[in-house]
Write a protein that holds these residues in place. Structure first.
Motif, PDB file in Angstrom:
ATOM      1  N   SER A  14      -3.074   2.735  11.399  1.00 49.82           N
ATOM      2  CA  SER A  14      -2.573   1.379  12.074  1.00 49.82           C
ATOM      3  C   SER A  14      -2.941   1.334  13.503  1.00 49.82           C
ATOM      4  O   SER A  14      -3.328   0.061  13.979  1.00 49.82           O
ATOM      5  CB  SER A  14      -0.890   1.361  11.946  1.00 49.82           C
ATOM      6  N   GLU A  92      -0.488  -2.839   4.163  1.00 45.47           N
ATOM      7  CA  GLU A  92       0.460  -3.548   4.937  1.00 45.47           C
ATOM      8  C   GLU A  92      -0.148  -4.714   5.810  1.00 45.47           C
ATOM      9  O   GLU A  92       1.022  -5.633   6.325  1.00 45.47           O
ATOM     10  CB  GLU A  92       1.624  -2.646   5.587  1.00 45.47           C
ATOM     11  N   ALA A  96       2.261 -10.346   1.912  1.00 47.48           N
ATOM     12  CA  ALA A  96       2.509  -9.843   0.689  1.00 47.48           C
ATOM     13  C   ALA A  96       2.177 -10.694  -0.677  1.00 47.48           C
ATOM     14  O   ALA A  96       1.619 -10.234  -1.644  1.00 47.48           O
ATOM     15  CB  ALA A  96       3.974 -10.103   0.733  1.00 47.48           C
ATOM     16  N   GLU A 101      -0.223  -4.383  -5.109  1.00 47.33           N
ATOM     17  CA  GLU A 101       0.883  -3.426  -5.215  1.00 47.33           C
ATOM     18  C   GLU A 101       0.567  -2.505  -6.054  1.00 47.33           C
ATOM     19  O   GLU A 101       0.039  -2.734  -7.114  1.00 47.33           O
ATOM     20  CB  GLU A 101       2.363  -4.382  -5.186  1.00 47.33           C
TER      21      GLU A 101
END
Length: 264
Positions: A14, A92, A96, A101
């Protein structure tokens, strides 16, 4: 202990990954990011940079449209020492509603098929990154585990031989009846892999139907770009794109695949 290690890898990813196109030119020939020819493909797209590769992700297909890497002989040698860890995970950094997923692939009958392969990744961080679902397509298991694995291995052998390659892998969605898994993730009709040798200044691509069997084609970059709707090597001139370099014949578990079907 394994979960703790993966947690720290995720934190490192990240902090070192990005979404700005000017932050990871090392993955692209002459630092030039592929450009859309068919502007319809650009809807809800996002460039994601990782240490080992970069992808242009589509929130419409919930897959990458391409995944690019600079594959060197040194990197291939280092990757051979890595043990595969199947750390599949959703991306992430994507909204969404746009990202795939794990549940999308569950009991779908399709593999989570890497575009930039985990077998090209030289360390724990880059291998973890490669298991992001942003780097995956629904791929026929027979294709993924046999023919496509042979194409990936042939590409690594060519990188060892030539010293370095720029590789771009991605899906093609052709026709009006595109299948979806879990009513969300589009299933490609074909898969491609572009190989560009920057020393010889030569390029070509493999294209294979996303089905079982050993059928594949080798095509010029110009032919692939017309089908894919993407200028995959913006810095390459017309001569490079129209010519077709010789590509290694893929092998599956030690056996050569049948000769490719040429485009008429």
């Amino acid at each position: 202990m394994k979960k703790i290690l993966l947690f720290f890898i995720a934190l490192l990813v990240s902090n070192t990954s990005c979404t700005q196109p000017n932050r990871c030119p090392e993955h692209f020939a002459n630092g030039k990011v592929p450009e859309f020819i068919n502007q319809k493909l650009s809807t809800r797209t996002k460039l994601l940079c990782f240490q080992g590769y970069a992808v242009m992700h589509s929130g419409v297909t919930h897959t990458p449209l391409w995944s690019a890497e600079h594959l060197t002989a040194e990197r291939v040698i280092e990757s051979k020492a890595m043990k595969r860890q199947n750390t599949f995970h959703p991306e992430e950094r994507l909204p969404a509603e746009d990202r795939a997923e794990l549940r999308d692939y569950a009991r779908s009958g399709f593999d989570r098929g890497h575009m930039s392969p985990s077998g090209d990744m030289p360390n724990a961080t880059t291998q973890y990154e490669s298991f992001s679902l942003a780097n995956m397509i629904p791929q026929d298991p027979n294709n993924n585990q046999n023919l496509w694995a042979g194409i990936e291995e042939g590409t690594r052998k060519l990188a060892l031989q030539e010293g370095e390659l720029y590789v771009i892998t991605g899906p093609i969605f052709e026709g009006s009846s595109i299948q979806r898994i879990n009513a969300r993730v589009l299933v490609p009709t074909h898969v491609f892999k572009v190989i560009y040798d920057p020393v010889r200044r030569e390029a070509a691509a493999y294209v294979a139907p996303n089905v079982g069997g050993s059928e594949y084609q080798t095509v010029s970059l110009a032919e692939l770009e017309r089908r894919a709707g993407i200028d995959l090597l913006p810095s390459a001139d017309a001569r490079i794109k129209e010519a077709k370099m010789d590509l290694p014949e893929p092998t599956s578990r030690g056996r050569k695949m049948p000769k490719p079907r040429e485009v008429e």
